[in-house]
Design an enzyme around this catalytic site. Structure first.
Site, PDB file in Angstrom:
ATOM      1  N   TYR A  57       0.856  -1.193   0.000  1.00  0.00           N
ATOM      2  CA  TYR A  57       0.000   0.000   0.000  1.00  0.00           C
ATOM      3  C   TYR A  57       0.886   1.235   0.000  1.00  0.00           C
ATOM      4  CZ  TYR A  57      -5.028  -0.364   0.141  1.00  0.00           C
ATOM      5  OH  TYR A  57      -6.335  -0.493  -0.222  1.00  0.00           O
ATOM      6  N   GLU A  59      -0.460   4.790  -0.654  1.00  0.00           N
ATOM      7  CA  GLU A  59      -1.230   6.016  -0.953  1.00  0.00           C
ATOM      8  C   GLU A  59      -0.365   7.233  -0.693  1.00  0.00           C
ATOM      9  OE1 GLU A  59      -5.120   6.045   0.939  1.00  0.00           O
ATOM     10  OE2 GLU A  59      -5.412   3.990   0.261  1.00  0.00           O
ATOM     11  N   ASP A 203      -4.583  13.525 -25.900  1.00  0.00           N
ATOM     12  CA  ASP A 203      -4.597  12.133 -25.462  1.00  0.00           C
ATOM     13  C   ASP A 203      -3.790  11.360 -26.505  1.00  0.00           C
ATOM     14  OD1 ASP A 203      -5.119   9.447 -25.021  1.00  0.00           O
ATOM     15  OD2 ASP A 203      -7.200   9.790 -24.416  1.00  0.00           O
ATOM     16  N   THR A 229      -2.123   6.112 -22.339  1.00  0.00           N
ATOM     17  CA  THR A 229      -2.005   4.797 -21.722  1.00  0.00           C
ATOM     18  C   THR A 229      -0.560   4.370 -21.930  1.00  0.00           C
ATOM     19  OG1 THR A 229      -2.731   3.773 -23.786  1.00  0.00           O
ATOM     20  CG2 THR A 229      -4.401   4.061 -22.084  1.00  0.00           C
ATOM     21  N   LYS A 232       0.023   0.534 -25.313  1.00  0.00           N
ATOM     22  CA  LYS A 232      -0.232   0.376 -26.758  1.00  0.00           C
ATOM     23  C   LYS A 232       1.120   0.400 -27.483  1.00  0.00           C
ATOM     24  CE  LYS A 232      -4.942   2.146 -26.429  1.00  0.00           C
ATOM     25  NZ  LYS A 232      -5.230   2.979 -25.267  1.00  0.00           N
ATOM     26  N   ARG A 238      -0.441  -2.511 -18.688  1.00  0.00           N
ATOM     27  CA  ARG A 238      -1.724  -1.806 -18.834  1.00  0.00           C
ATOM     28  C   ARG A 238      -1.821  -0.711 -17.784  1.00  0.00           C
ATOM     29  NH1 ARG A 238      -5.731  -2.845 -21.873  1.00  0.00           N
ATOM     30  NH2 ARG A 238      -4.468  -4.534 -22.706  1.00  0.00           N
TER      31      ARG A 238
HETATM   32  N1  DSN Z   1     -10.057   1.285 -25.944  1.00  0.00           N
HETATM   33  C1  DSN Z   1      -8.819   1.782 -26.485  1.00  0.00           C
HETATM   34  C2  DSN Z   1      -8.659   1.422 -27.919  1.00  0.00           C
HETATM   35  O1  DSN Z   1      -8.919   0.276 -28.269  1.00  0.00           O
HETATM   36  O2  DSN Z   1      -8.220   2.233 -28.711  1.00  0.00           O
HETATM   37  C3  DSN Z   1      -8.624   3.238 -26.242  1.00  0.00           C
HETATM   38  O3  DSN Z   1      -9.765   3.988 -26.498  1.00  0.00           O
END
Ligand code: DSN
Length: 437
Positions: A57, A59, A203, A229, A232, A238
């Site tokens: 933990y 925080e 984004d 994110t 990708k 993730r």
């Molecule tokens: N859900 C993700 C995608 O597949 O692009 C991001 O929006």
């Protein structure tokens, strides 16, 4: 499971879950993963994400936690933040968001009050769920004005963006999308945001790895805040992240309670993430982000990113030669969006037929789609995961031909079976996770 050595303890304690894991390993290994938002992490990233820091933990933030025993997770989080800043050339990074959605929620709740007006790319035109979709918190908490792409070019319709911005005076404009095959036009968005006095948020979840390696323009000089994110094109675990190119004093006069000092926006973002919308950070994932960012700083990652884009361009050429209709006519990135209308098959049917042939894609709305999001007229295809496996131009051409064989004859079970056996053979030439043997 052939790659079972790494999971013998699980097998001994929970056969049922082990069998599920074995099936997923077999699926990932034996199918062509063409979902543009997916990738395969390195084994060290996976080791870190499966490691002991899941126990802790923590925080708060490094040096300011609500729990004891945080000295080593502090080191891990500091390393992740430092590497993120180096990778993206920015002043500030918060690596705690559990996901892209939570990164976006924290960024929006820092810059906006509930009820403020935002602009984002229409989900049906390639936007993200969290950019104002009515079924998402972003559409429920804010007054949303969506912009679209141009019908002819498939690229952002900047006449529309400027017109809507002048008319609705949004407090914040979001740029970036989940099915936008071209470079995000940060500079053009900046000009419009500056004209109407709006904050600009980028984004970069999709092209983050390309941004980090200079293969896509950087949002940092143009945007007030940048979210992403990490899983990708960036090829990390993730999760999500929030960055600022340059930190600034907050323009809302919010002050630090004891000193009365005006807080920087970065401090406000930190407190919106925790305690605003999250509690304990996922320290194992943050540590795995640090490992992935370390990998992305290596010269090999730039070579890998170049190959992602080269593969996408070969794929686009190949599809165009076979009379496929690509939104925007091609790609600058890892994403290709195909309108299947002229092939007389819906996105849903195409996704299902391809899956039966061991090729994984997702059905996707195309701009001005007349079908519902559950059916769609298109599919989205991407190259990060197959590039991670080592596939190159000749493999890409073969993959396009296999996809075309499925689409052209999707009702023929024997055809699907025969494509599947070719896909399995191709996958066997590029095995995943040799470390598991
Ligand atoms: N859900 C993700 C995608 O597949 O692009 C991001 O929006």
């Amino acid at each position: 499971m052939s790659k079972s050595g790494a999971f013998e303890h699980l097998r001994n304690s929970d056969q049922e879950m082990y069998d599920i894991l074995a099936r997923e390993i077999g699926r990932e290994d034996g199918t062509l993963e063409l979902i543009a938002s997916e990738n395969f992490v390195s084994y060290p990233v996976m080791e870190m994400a499966g490691g002991v820091m899941t126990n802790k933990y923590a925080e708060g933030y490094p040096g300011k936690r609500y729990y004891g025993g945080c000295q080593h997770v502090d080191e891990a989080e500091n390393l992740a933040r430092d590497r993120a800043k180096q990778l993206f050339g920015c002043d500030y990074a918060n690596v705690q968001p559990h996901s892209g959605s939570q990164a976006n929620m924290a960024a929006l709740l820092t810059f906006l009050e509930v009820g403020d007006t935002i602009m984002g790319l229409d989900l049906a035109h390639g936007g993200h769920l969290t950019h104002g979709s009515p079924v998402n918190f972003s559409g429920r908490l804010f007054n949303v004005v969506s912009y679209q792409v141009d019908k002819e070019t498939g690229r952002t319709d900047f006449d529309m963006v400027a017109k809507l911005a002048r008319e609705h005076r949004p407090k914040l404009i979001i740029c970036g999308g989940s099915a936008y095959p071209r470079h995000i036009e940060f500079e053009q968005f900046h000009a419009i945001a500056a004209e109407v006095g709006a904050f600009l948020m980028a984004d970069i979840a999709h092209p983050a790895g390309l941004v980090a390696t200079g293969l896509h323009p950087s949002p940092m000089p143009w945007c007030d805040v940048v979210t992403t994110t990490t899983h990708k094109t960036l090829r990390g675990p993730r999760g999500g992240m929030i960055m600022m190119g340059k930190d600034k004093e907050n323009p809302w006069g919010k002050v630090a309670p004891k000193s009365g000092r005006v807080k920087n926006i970065s401090e406000l973002i930190d407190s919106t993430v925790m305690p605003g919308i999250q509690g304990g950070p996922l320290m194992h994932v943050i540590a795995a982000k640090a490992v992935a960012f370390g990998e992305a700083l290596q010269p090999e990652f730039k070579q890998y990113s170049r190959q992602i884009v080269a593969n996408a361009q070969v794929m686009a050429e190949e599809f165009l030669q076979m009379d496929y209709n690509l939104i925007s006519g091609g790609t600058d990135t890892h994403v290709i969006l195909i309108d299947l209308t002229n092939k007389n098959i819906s996105g849903k049917k195409a996704e299902n037929a391809l899956e039966a042939a061991a090729i994984t894609v997702n059905k996707n709305m195309v701009p001005f789609d007349t079908r519902s999001p559950f059916v769609t007229s298109g599919i989205r295809v991407g190259t990060p995961a197959i590039t991670t496996r080592g596939m190159q131009a000749d493999d890409i051409r073969l993959i396009c031909k296999l996809i075309d064989r499925v689409i052209s004859n999707h009702g023929d079970e024997d055809n699907l079976k025969s494509v599947k056996s070719e896909v399995n053979a191709l996958c066997q030439s590029f095995p995943l996770y040799r470390e598991m043997h």
